[in-house]
Write an enzyme that holds these catalytic residues in place. Sequence first.
Site, PDB file in Angstrom:
ATOM      1  N   ASN A  17      46.961  63.841 -15.344  1.00 31.67           N
ATOM      2  CA  ASN A  17      47.177  62.612 -14.590  1.00 31.67           C
ATOM      3  C   ASN A  17      46.640  62.866 -13.184  1.00 31.67           C
ATOM      4  O   ASN A  17      47.308  63.504 -12.365  1.00 31.67           O
ATOM      5  CB  ASN A  17      48.682  62.300 -14.581  1.00 31.67           C
ATOM      6  CG  ASN A  17      49.003  61.012 -13.858  1.00 31.67           C
ATOM      7  OD1 ASN A  17      48.134  60.404 -13.227  1.00 31.67           O
ATOM      8  ND2 ASN A  17      50.250  60.594 -13.941  1.00 31.67           N
ATOM      9  N   ARG A  74      45.262  60.208 -18.301  1.00 32.88           N
ATOM     10  CA  ARG A  74      45.830  58.920 -17.953  1.00 32.88           C
ATOM     11  C   ARG A  74      44.784  58.167 -17.125  1.00 32.88           C
ATOM     12  O   ARG A  74      44.269  58.689 -16.134  1.00 32.88           O
ATOM     13  CB  ARG A  74      47.089  59.118 -17.102  1.00 32.88           C
ATOM     14  CG  ARG A  74      47.620  57.797 -16.635  1.00 32.88           C
ATOM     15  CD  ARG A  74      48.723  57.962 -15.643  1.00 32.88           C
ATOM     16  NE  ARG A  74      49.221  56.648 -15.284  1.00 32.88           N
ATOM     17  CZ  ARG A  74      49.731  56.357 -14.103  1.00 32.88           C
ATOM     18  NH1 ARG A  74      49.813  57.276 -13.161  1.00 32.88           N
ATOM     19  NH2 ARG A  74      50.162  55.143 -13.849  1.00 32.88           N
ATOM     20  N   HIS A  91      51.931  50.376 -16.377  1.00 34.18           N
ATOM     21  CA  HIS A  91      53.027  51.112 -17.022  1.00 34.18           C
ATOM     22  C   HIS A  91      53.009  50.927 -18.540  1.00 34.18           C
ATOM     23  O   HIS A  91      54.030  51.107 -19.199  1.00 34.18           O
ATOM     24  CB  HIS A  91      54.422  50.624 -16.545  1.00 34.18           C
ATOM     25  CG  HIS A  91      54.770  50.960 -15.134  1.00 34.18           C
ATOM     26  ND1 HIS A  91      55.534  50.121 -14.353  1.00 34.18           N
ATOM     27  CD2 HIS A  91      54.481  52.038 -14.373  1.00 34.18           C
ATOM     28  CE1 HIS A  91      55.698  50.666 -13.159  1.00 34.18           C
ATOM     29  NE2 HIS A  91      55.068  51.825 -13.143  1.00 34.18           N
ATOM     30  N   ARG A 135      57.023  48.086  -2.744  1.00 31.70           N
ATOM     31  CA  ARG A 135      56.210  46.883  -2.971  1.00 31.70           C
ATOM     32  C   ARG A 135      57.095  45.648  -3.047  1.00 31.70           C
ATOM     33  O   ARG A 135      58.187  45.694  -3.618  1.00 31.70           O
ATOM     34  CB  ARG A 135      55.417  46.993  -4.265  1.00 31.70           C
ATOM     35  CG  ARG A 135      54.404  48.095  -4.283  1.00 31.70           C
ATOM     36  CD  ARG A 135      53.542  48.031  -5.551  1.00 31.70           C
ATOM     37  NE  ARG A 135      52.859  49.293  -5.762  1.00 31.70           N
ATOM     38  CZ  ARG A 135      52.983  50.035  -6.862  1.00 31.70           C
ATOM     39  NH1 ARG A 135      53.730  49.623  -7.881  1.00 31.70           N
ATOM     40  NH2 ARG A 135      52.329  51.162  -6.959  1.00 31.70           N
TER      41      ARG A 135
END
Length: 402
Positions: free
Chosen positions: A11, A95, A184, A245
């Site tokens: 990742n 990923r 996700h 966020r």
Amino acid sequence: MTAAHRILVLNSGSSSVKYQLLDMRDSSRLAVGLVERIGEETSRLVHSPLAGDGGKRERTGPIADHEAALKAVADELASDGLGLDSPELAAIGHRVVHGGLKFSAPTVITDEVLKEIERLVPVAPLHNPANITGIRTARALRPDLPQVAVFDTAFHTTMPESAARYAIDIETADAHRIRRYGFHGTSHAFVSRETAKLLGKDPSEVNVIVLHLGNGASASAVRGGECVETSMGLTPLEGLVMGTRSGDIDPAVTFHLKRVAGMSTDEIDVLLNKKSGLVGLCGDNDMREIRRRIDEGDQRALLAFEIYIHRLKKYIGAYYAVLGRVDAVVFTAGVGENAAPVRAAAIAGLEELGLAVDADLNAVRADSARLISPEYARVAVAVVPTDEELEIARQTYALVNA
Ligand code: ADP
């Protein structure tokens, strides 16, 4: 089935690489680690071999770039007898954040595929470039080894157009590939499948609302194993209140910030992505700290918590309506797996929808998938730990063995 049974999951972020080496015969971890602050003087590599009795190893000192980082990781693995040149390594699974509309499944990386991932940089400027660097570096190290891209967006490509499109001028949208992609996805796929297992059903038989509540947070509605709606959109900014966020906001707020507050586009971007959500509301984005402050009577922390829960509840209601029939609402990721007060508050008052949380079951701390709804409840409420690395490894292994 090949004899090789290990999968390395990578990742790659802009200044970090997280990795796990898994043995797919029993899904066990052989090693996990991360390199952070790549390109700085104070880079750090933390490596934990999990097979055998070797302890955690840590190295600090400059690691110039991703290539140096991956070489350092390869050295650490080699010193545990798990080197990248081992014939037991079946593939590397990467990923990749954005797969656009093109990639709806894990994909073996070729030059063409890499070019396509590069074409998506304009819609994922913060993430895809780092993922691409990771892929290039790993391919240079082991050009002969299958490398697979597993996309965060893939699980959401089954969303119908009615959910995926914004109601804006359709030609402008198409010219700039503006639509709701969702993120996700690896977690939503894994958790919705594990929830079906927990209910003793096949994924095709159940409708699930997944609440992935980490520092980033997103909800999804999954019908019979397929995603039909998710809360993140063109970027991970849309939807739930997150650690930093804002989630949903009237887009006119951005015009206002520009015209009236005199902020630049970049400043607004930073405000909404980094200085909003829980941190913007109360100064903390860690739910543990927020709960501690609430217990001490802190009103700002309480307001932040209430806004967070209100948004979550709105999404549960909306996705209930989208699905029509719901078999389970499931909580996952750092907040969802650990914060019992968040789960209790999000489900409170929804008895008419068949939803309830048993206080004792909710208070249990465990690492395994479990139900927290009382026996009488029509809809299951569950906690299911997510495991994105295992899901990437599974998808990668399945593809190279197909
Ligand atoms: P991400 O992968 O998005 O960075 P995680 O899924 O690891 O995030 O979630 C991190 C968040 O989980 C932390 O910011 C914190 O708010 C929350 N968290 C972790 N442990 C606990 C806990 N024991 N109680 C409440 N919240 C927790």
